[in-house]
Design a protein around this motif. Structure first.
Motif, mmCIF file in Angstrom:
data_model
loop_
_atom_site.group_PDB
_atom_site.id
_atom_site.type_symbol
_atom_site.label_atom_id
_atom_site.label_comp_id
_atom_site.label_asym_id
_atom_site.label_seq_id
_atom_site.Cartn_x
_atom_site.Cartn_y
_atom_site.Cartn_z
ATOM 1 N N ARG A 1 11.598 38.265 28.117
ATOM 2 C CA ARG A 1 10.531 37.268 28.136
ATOM 3 C C ARG A 1 9.203 37.860 28.605
ATOM 4 O O ARG A 1 8.221 37.136 28.773
ATOM 5 N N GLU A 2 9.153 39.146 28.808
ATOM 6 C CA GLU A 2 7.947 39.835 29.280
ATOM 7 C C GLU A 2 6.759 39.513 28.383
ATOM 8 O O GLU A 2 6.868 39.524 27.167
ATOM 9 N N ARG A 3 5.622 39.232 28.995
ATOM 10 C CA ARG A 3 4.431 38.860 28.221
ATOM 11 C C ARG A 3 3.583 40.061 27.834
ATOM 12 O O ARG A 3 2.915 40.054 26.812
ATOM 13 N N GLU A 4 3.576 41.084 28.648
ATOM 14 C CA GLU A 4 2.745 42.264 28.386
ATOM 15 C C GLU A 4 3.452 43.136 27.347
ATOM 16 O O GLU A 4 4.627 43.466 27.499
ATOM 17 N N ASP A 5 2.752 43.483 26.285
ATOM 18 C CA ASP A 5 3.352 44.163 25.138
ATOM 19 C C ASP A 5 3.987 45.506 25.483
ATOM 20 O O ASP A 5 5.099 45.803 25.046
ATOM 21 N N ASN A 6 3.296 46.325 26.238
ATOM 22 C CA ASN A 6 3.822 47.656 26.549
ATOM 23 C C ASN A 6 5.070 47.577 27.423
ATOM 24 O O ASN A 6 6.027 48.329 27.220
ATOM 25 N N ALA A 7 5.065 46.673 28.384
ATOM 26 C CA ALA A 7 6.243 46.506 29.239
ATOM 27 C C ALA A 7 7.407 45.941 28.430
ATOM 28 O O ALA A 7 8.563 46.373 28.597
ATOM 29 N N LEU A 8 7.137 44.992 27.528
ATOM 30 C CA LEU A 8 8.182 44.432 26.677
ATOM 31 C C LEU A 8 8.794 45.510 25.796
ATOM 32 O O LEU A 8 10.017 45.588 25.657
ATOM 33 N N GLU A 9 7.951 46.346 25.228
ATOM 34 C CA GLU A 9 8.461 47.425 24.390
ATOM 35 C C GLU A 9 9.367 48.361 25.181
ATOM 36 O O GLU A 9 10.437 48.754 24.703
ATOM 37 N N ASP A 10 8.974 48.703 26.400
ATOM 38 C CA ASP A 10 9.801 49.583 27.233
ATOM 39 C C ASP A 10 11.139 48.938 27.576
ATOM 40 O O ASP A 10 12.183 49.601 27.568
ATOM 41 N N VAL A 11 11.131 47.651 27.863
ATOM 42 C CA VAL A 11 12.377 46.939 28.175
ATOM 43 C C VAL A 11 13.288 46.914 26.950
ATOM 44 O O VAL A 11 14.496 47.180 27.058
ATOM 45 N N LEU A 12 12.727 46.616 25.796
ATOM 46 C CA LEU A 12 13.529 46.579 24.573
ATOM 47 C C LEU A 12 14.085 47.953 24.224
ATOM 48 O O LEU A 12 15.258 48.085 23.831
ATOM 49 N N ARG A 13 13.281 48.979 24.362
ATOM 50 C CA ARG A 13 13.753 50.353 24.079
ATOM 51 C C ARG A 13 14.861 50.768 25.054
ATOM 52 O O ARG A 13 15.805 51.463 24.675
ATOM 53 N N THR A 14 14.752 50.331 26.300
ATOM 54 C CA THR A 14 15.777 50.643 27.292
ATOM 55 C C THR A 14 17.095 49.975 26.935
ATOM 56 O O THR A 14 18.162 50.593 27.001
ATOM 57 N N TYR A 15 17.036 48.713 26.539
ATOM 58 C CA TYR A 15 18.257 48.005 26.149
ATOM 59 C C TYR A 15 18.871 48.629 24.892
ATOM 60 O O TYR A 15 20.095 48.780 24.803
ATOM 61 N N ALA A 16 18.033 49.013 23.948
ATOM 62 C CA ALA A 16 18.535 49.675 22.737
ATOM 63 C C ALA A 16 19.202 51.006 23.091
ATOM 64 O O ALA A 16 20.245 51.356 22.527
ATOM 65 N N ALA A 17 18.622 51.734 24.027
ATOM 66 C CA ALA A 17 19.217 53.010 24.458
ATOM 67 C C ALA A 17 20.563 52.777 25.128
ATOM 68 O O ALA A 17 21.503 53.569 24.939
ATOM 69 N N LEU A 18 20.673 51.704 25.907
ATOM 70 C CA LEU A 18 21.951 51.386 26.539
ATOM 71 C C LEU A 18 23.017 51.093 25.494
ATOM 72 O O LEU A 18 24.136 51.614 25.573
#
Length: 140
Positions: free
Chosen positions: A39-56
């Motif tokens: 639910r992160e609003r800031e684009d760069n932080a959201l992208e990092d969270v999504l990439r981290t979950y994809a890596a997991l």
């Protein structure tokens, strides 16, 4: 505050990629927090969270495949797979709204999450297909 969230996501990403022996811990402790942060609003932080979950998801698939070959399908991280599988409906629910996001990098990160989820859990996204198709069309 955004820099702290981005740094935390990058740290977890690095730990997930380099410490495959801790995947069970990451799947039970970090994965639910990552899904909540979709639910992160800031684009760069959201992208990092999504990439981290994809890596997991990707690491669980890699380790599970390696352990299945060694242990005959009863890998040590099968419970990590089960822990992440319970989060799949929430991840789809929170991730599908980002498929029509204005930032192309966020769209690509969400598609990466869903591609890794489909590779790890074949057929698990089928019940969500109707909800995902409009987002996929928006990405094209």
């Amino acid at each position: 505050m955004c820099q702290v969230r981005r740094a935390a996501a990058k740290f977890i990403h690095t730990a997930v990629v380099t410490r495959s022996d801790l995947l069970l811990h990451f799947a039970t402790e970090a994965a639910p927090v990552l899904v909540k942060q979709f639910r992160e609003r800031e684009d760069n932080a959201l992208e990092d969270v999504l990439r981290t979950y994809a890596a997991l998801l990707h690491q669980i698939k890699l380790v599970e495949g390696r352990d299945a070959a060694v242990f005959g399908g009863d890998g040590a991280d099968s419970s990590a797979r089960a822990a992440v599988e319970t989060l799949l409906p929430a991840a789809v629910q929170r991730g599908k709204k980002h498929m029509a996001h204005k930032n192309m990098k966020c769209r690509a990160a969400v598609l990466d999450v869903f591609c890794n989820a489909a590779a790890l859990f074949p057929g698990a996204l089928a019940p969500h297909a109707a909800a995902l198709f409009p987002g996929i069309q928006a990405c094209l």
